[in-house]
Design an enzyme around this catalytic site. Sequence first.
Site, PDB file in Angstrom:
ATOM      1  CG  ASP A 135      35.469  43.976  47.274  1.00  0.00           C
ATOM      2  OD1 ASP A 135      36.227  43.248  47.928  1.00  0.00           O
ATOM      3  OD2 ASP A 135      35.462  43.996  46.039  1.00  0.00           O
ATOM      4  CE1 TYR A 181      40.014  45.089  39.274  1.00  0.00           C
ATOM      5  CE2 TYR A 181      39.867  42.927  40.284  1.00  0.00           C
ATOM      6  CZ  TYR A 181      39.870  43.720  39.163  1.00  0.00           C
ATOM      7  OH  TYR A 181      39.734  43.151  37.924  1.00  0.00           O
TER       8      TYR A 181
END
Length: 705
Positions: free
Chosen positions: A334, A418
């Site tokens: 990420d 998320y």
Amino acid sequence: MAPDTNTIPGYTIFREGDYDSASAAAFIPDRVPHPLDIPDQLSIIEIPAAAQLIREWASPKLLKFNCITLREPTKSEYVAYKEGHASRPDRRAFAIVIEQQGSGQISEVVVNLTKSKVERWKEVKDVMPTLTLEDLDIMERISRKDSRVIEACRGLGITDMSKVFVDGWAIGVDERWGFERRLQQGLAYYRNHELDNQYAHPLDFTVIADTEREEVLSVDIRYVNGERTAIPLTEHHYLPNFIGDKYKHDTLKPIDITQPQGVSFQVRGNELTWAGYKMHIGFNYREGIVISDVRMHDPYEDRDRALFNRISVVEMVVPYGCPETPHHKKHAFDLGEYGSGYMTNSLKLGCDCKGAIHYMDGVLCTGKGEAAVIKNAICIHEEDNGLLYKHTDYRDGTVVSARDRKLIISQIITAANYEYGFYHTFTLDGTYKLEVKLTGMLNTYCMHPSEQAASSPYGTEVAPAIIAQNHQHIFSLRVDPEIDGHNNTVLQSDAVVSKDPLGSSENYYGNGFYCEKTPLRTALEGATNYNHETSRSWDIINPNRLNKVSKKPVAFKIVNNACPALLAKPGSVVWKRAAFARKSLWVLPYKDYELYPAGDYVCQSTGDENHPDNLTIQDWANRNESIENADIVCYIQFGLTHFPRTEDFPIMPVEPVSVMLRASNFFQRNPALWVPPSALCVDSISRNAFPACCSGGESKNLPKL
């Protein structure tokens, strides 16, 4: 001309000329410049200035800016300036640019803003840079118009493409294409209405696209026994609009946090001071929060002592554990693939932060080289932290009890489904802790009627016909230590049983154990794992300074028992790409601009060693240089292995995980004895006083401290 807030959600974009207007002035902090405000982020004036210098250098080529960020001075330059031996380093910007015509060549550029010139232009080969929010937006836009995607949706009974949503993800490795194309994969979902939860309606296909050409390359449909998988249409909501009268408003009474005399910290420029600590707070597109030049006042030596030169979260990987198509391609990096800064939320008082808050904005760039501001990107506040210390003398009833407090520097990012909250925390006893709170939405997939989640080891059926796969979250915290000086060593500390046998004079009762200290001398020795059996920790010591009391080197201790092993098999794609996650700790000699353990370019990386333009932490370690009594840097891996639960759906309660560094023989005694006790009480019979901590009154006739 007013700033444009509509181009990228959450960003305020400044067009040409905006930074001379009164509206732009609101985004430039009203502050007195501090002489050490060097590690700060670039301003909304510096970013377009750097972009213009780069355009002029590259003319007539057309460029897209992947990033424009601060080029921090070398450590030697910064130290020489801090110590008064050199003039202030020139202000520089670093940019990654993509040529928009022809080859799509990617180049790195260093711009000297002080001298208004391009100092370095380097072309890089066989690498792909970060996918920005602008890049990720392309996937959904082009997918809805593509005939193959439309046909795949029609096969599921979908005719309204406005109800199809596609999350753009980095693809990792796809054998069908190499570095001639900049790739994304799209995970497809359905929304029946505007507020519907798309993760309750996953579709059975993925989309592969070329980001630069804005072209769909493939639509990969998963067939089970030759059949498509129907959309799970049952709605699973979490928004207030749908919870309605199920909320219990009277059960929880309000909690108010007040500081009537204000906060105990001060922010001047980007320097933060609090309770004896001093540090600088920076922000960039890739790491998000950067904390540098951390010092703490020693009340016994009456001087500021260096702790850490620089702290930041530099990488994370989320490998999914299902080997079936399309899940084998899901392992998100990420930070390296999307950038923590780019994904940062604009924080809201009372929702993301509570109490007396100081906010800092984040300043980034757009693909056009404009300045983009994320308001309230960083939250700084204090919280009560429970007991700092307490003791009750049972003989005379004397009680001393002090309350701890913590300073928290935080940001929250949204990475597709998320959310991650990063909380950098300092406490009064000389402890630094990074806590990450995971929440948001599980990545979901649809199940064919012939499939049984209960018989599959790779996931959990979190709702009828919806499965969430097993996965891991492994973070990498980079700590550039400066424990009371520039040269440090790491000792591996293991609790071991005494070697002296039971019944011997040295260990007659067999209860002896001690801490075995093993110095890590080279970079390959410094690549090591946690050991639960020995309660392993690591001490970052300064071998050149001894604690006057313990006669041991002054140190900060790494406490990390939340460090799961990377579960991908050796030699697998994710194992190669996430070399950093193979070890709990890497200790390396410091080198300027070696920051990112999965490489400077993570998108489409293969993880192969010795890539000339994309070295990783394994390459750095393979040099096997000395890390003993040297300027070193530590990469600390921590995280969790997530086997999804039904309780994680439709929205996931926070799952916290943390790592800690704390003073260990650094101070001569408890450094927080200066904190006034919350209660000091003595027995009413023996000392003619009453217990203030119990009765709420004031203690009388107390002994002098």
